[in-house]
Design an enzyme around this catalytic site. Structure first.
Site, PDB file in Angstrom:
ATOM      1  NE  ARG A 102      -0.896  -0.816   4.874  1.00 32.11           N
ATOM      2  CZ  ARG A 102      -1.397  -0.417   6.025  1.00 32.11           C
ATOM      3  NH1 ARG A 102      -2.394   0.421   6.058  1.00 32.11           N
ATOM      4  NH2 ARG A 102      -0.889  -0.852   7.149  1.00 32.11           N
ATOM      5  CB  THR A 135       9.144   2.161   1.801  1.00 33.68           C
ATOM      6  OG1 THR A 135      10.040   3.274   1.642  1.00 33.68           O
ATOM      7  CG2 THR A 135       7.904   2.613   2.562  1.00 33.68           C
ATOM      8  NE  ARG A 160       7.530  -3.379   5.570  1.00 31.01           N
ATOM      9  CZ  ARG A 160       8.691  -3.828   6.026  1.00 31.01           C
ATOM     10  NH1 ARG A 160       8.833  -5.102   6.324  1.00 31.01           N
ATOM     11  NH2 ARG A 160       9.725  -3.018   6.194  1.00 31.01           N
ATOM     12  CG  HIS A 161       2.824   1.939   4.345  1.00 34.06           C
ATOM     13  ND1 HIS A 161       1.984   2.520   3.434  1.00 34.06           N
ATOM     14  CD2 HIS A 161       2.198   2.040   5.545  1.00 34.06           C
ATOM     15  CE1 HIS A 161       0.902   2.953   4.045  1.00 34.06           C
ATOM     16  NE2 HIS A 161       1.000   2.670   5.321  1.00 34.06           N
ATOM     17  CB  VAL A 162       7.291  -2.689   1.556  1.00 37.06           C
ATOM     18  CG1 VAL A 162       6.327  -3.671   0.919  1.00 37.06           C
ATOM     19  CG2 VAL A 162       8.737  -3.084   1.294  1.00 37.06           C
TER      20      VAL A 162
END
Length: 406
Positions: A102, A135, A160-162
């Site tokens: 995301r 990230t 996950r923010h990645v």
């Protein structure tokens, strides 16, 4: 007078000579056959030796050759013991490994709230990382994360923010990716005011998230930030969405054509769907069509009064629009972001047409007319979320220097 063709003695001599010739011929043929057998045996042993050396070489370099893996996959169950780890997880008859990497301030909090309800309803494993501020990963961090993801019982959906992770570079099965982005300027503005003033979940929420921010920075006028080139309102801070799709290569963080084109290629090859937040209901409808085992009934849940009441607490407060001149400056600085956004928007509308949905937005994807209507393009406040804090660049370049390609 009797005439004889041959005498008995002559006949015996002839017979002896014939037998001798036959014996010599048989001995020569058996010797020749033995010689060929030894040579063939040598060829076989040499071939076997080369095969063993080749097998050892492949094992030392990460596993068996690709052709053997493809043959094993084609045949079904393996006919040999794979000593490079446990056997592959049984593949379910639908996409059973999904990653939602995301993008910050692009409605992912809304989607995660929906996923929590859907995971309980449809019995899939939802794993949502609590890491919001990392990230970009080093090589070892990438490998560890991908291996951990691969061990989640299927079907699963990991969030996950990645930035994009290329599993195939490490001989790991590539999951299906999904994501949502939004108009780049609107995303930037949402993050700018959220970091300063938080959302409706608490008056002091912003003080908890940014306790070190001084008042002169917290109350900095957005127009001043843009027109006077403050770091927060300039590149590379504005180059934010593209790296989520470009990947972990250091060049993915540099605003330019290379990163944009790499991001587009990754979307085409690895993402099942990338939607746009301005048409969130259509995004959810497509997800329901493409991944029914995860998103069945998602629109019913999304439109329910109980969910809207829960979502109304996440709207950014004190958000307002900059001047038209400042918006034009932002648009020029974010030209690569808009190149990618327009590409995603066109692809999303193409997917809608294939399924039979009509696009409600009539604004051209290649015209900056949105500057006059930006405040109306995204439905507030259901798109807001907690975004990761700004990351430090110290040490990241060294951590990723091992990469030679994305």
């Amino acid at each position: 007078m009797k005439h004889y063709n041959s005498s008995p003695r002559l006949n015996n001599q002839t017979a002896n000579h014939s037998r001798e010739r036959n014996n010599r011929k048989g001995l020569w043929l058996s010797t020749l056959g033995l010689r060929f057998s030894l040579r063939d045996y040598g060829y076989c042993m040499a071939t076997l030796l080369l095969f063993c050396l080749g097998s050892l070489f492949y094992q030392l370099n990460g596993g068996p050759p690709k052709v053997l893996l493809e043959i094993r996959q084609y045949l079904g169950e393996s006919t040999f013991v794979d000593d490079h780890g446990p056997p592959a997880v049984r593949v379910l008859p639908f996409p059973s490994q999904v990653i939602y990497n995301r993008v910050g301030k692009c409605g992912s909090r809304t989607v995660v709230l929906l996923l929590r309800i859907l995971a309980e309803k449809h019995q899939f494993n939802l794993v949502s990382s609590d890491i919001h501020n990392k990230t970009r990963l080093t090589k070892h961090e990438q490998v560890d994360l991908m291996r951990n993801i691969s061990t989640i019982p299927q079907p699963f959906l990991y969030t996950r923010h990645v930035h994009f992770l290329n599993f195939t570079r490490f001989r790991i099965d590539q999951p299906v990716y999904i994501n949502i982005i939004r108009d780049p300027i609107n995303r930037f503005l949402s993050n700018y005011f959220f970091r300063r003033f938080g959302d409706w979940r608490g008056e002091q929420n912003h003080l908890v998230r940014t306790p070190q921010m001084k008042d002169d920075e917290r109350y900095l006028d957005i127009n001043v930030c843009i027109m006077e080139n403050y770091p927060e309102c300039s590149n590379p801070r504005l180059f934010y969405i593209v790296p989520y799709f470009c990947g972990q290569h250091p060049q993915c963080r540099e605003p330019g054509v290379w990163a944009v084109e790499r991001a587009k290629l990754n979307v085409v090859e690895n993402f099942l769907l990338v939607g746009i937040l301005e048409e969130l209901e259509d995004v959810l409808l497509l997800l329901e069509r493409l991944l029914p085992h995860y998103f069945s009934d998602v629109l019913t849940i999304y439109k329910s009064p109980a969910f809207w009441k829960m979502g109304n607490l996440t709207g950014t407060v004190k958000k307002h629009m900059p001047s038209f001149e400042a918006m034009q400056v932002l648009y020029q600085r974010m030209k690569y972001e808009y190149d990618f956004y327009n590409f995603i928007r066109d692809q999303f509308h193409l997917t809608k047409r294939k399924i039979g949905l009509k696009s409600t937005s009539q604004i051209s994807a290649h015209e900056p007319d949105f500057l006059r209507e930006l405040a109306l393009r995204t439905h507030e406040p259901l798109e807001e979320e907690e975004e990761e804090e700004e990351e430090e660049d110290v040490g990241q370049e060294d951590g990723n220097i091992w990469l030679v390609q994305p």
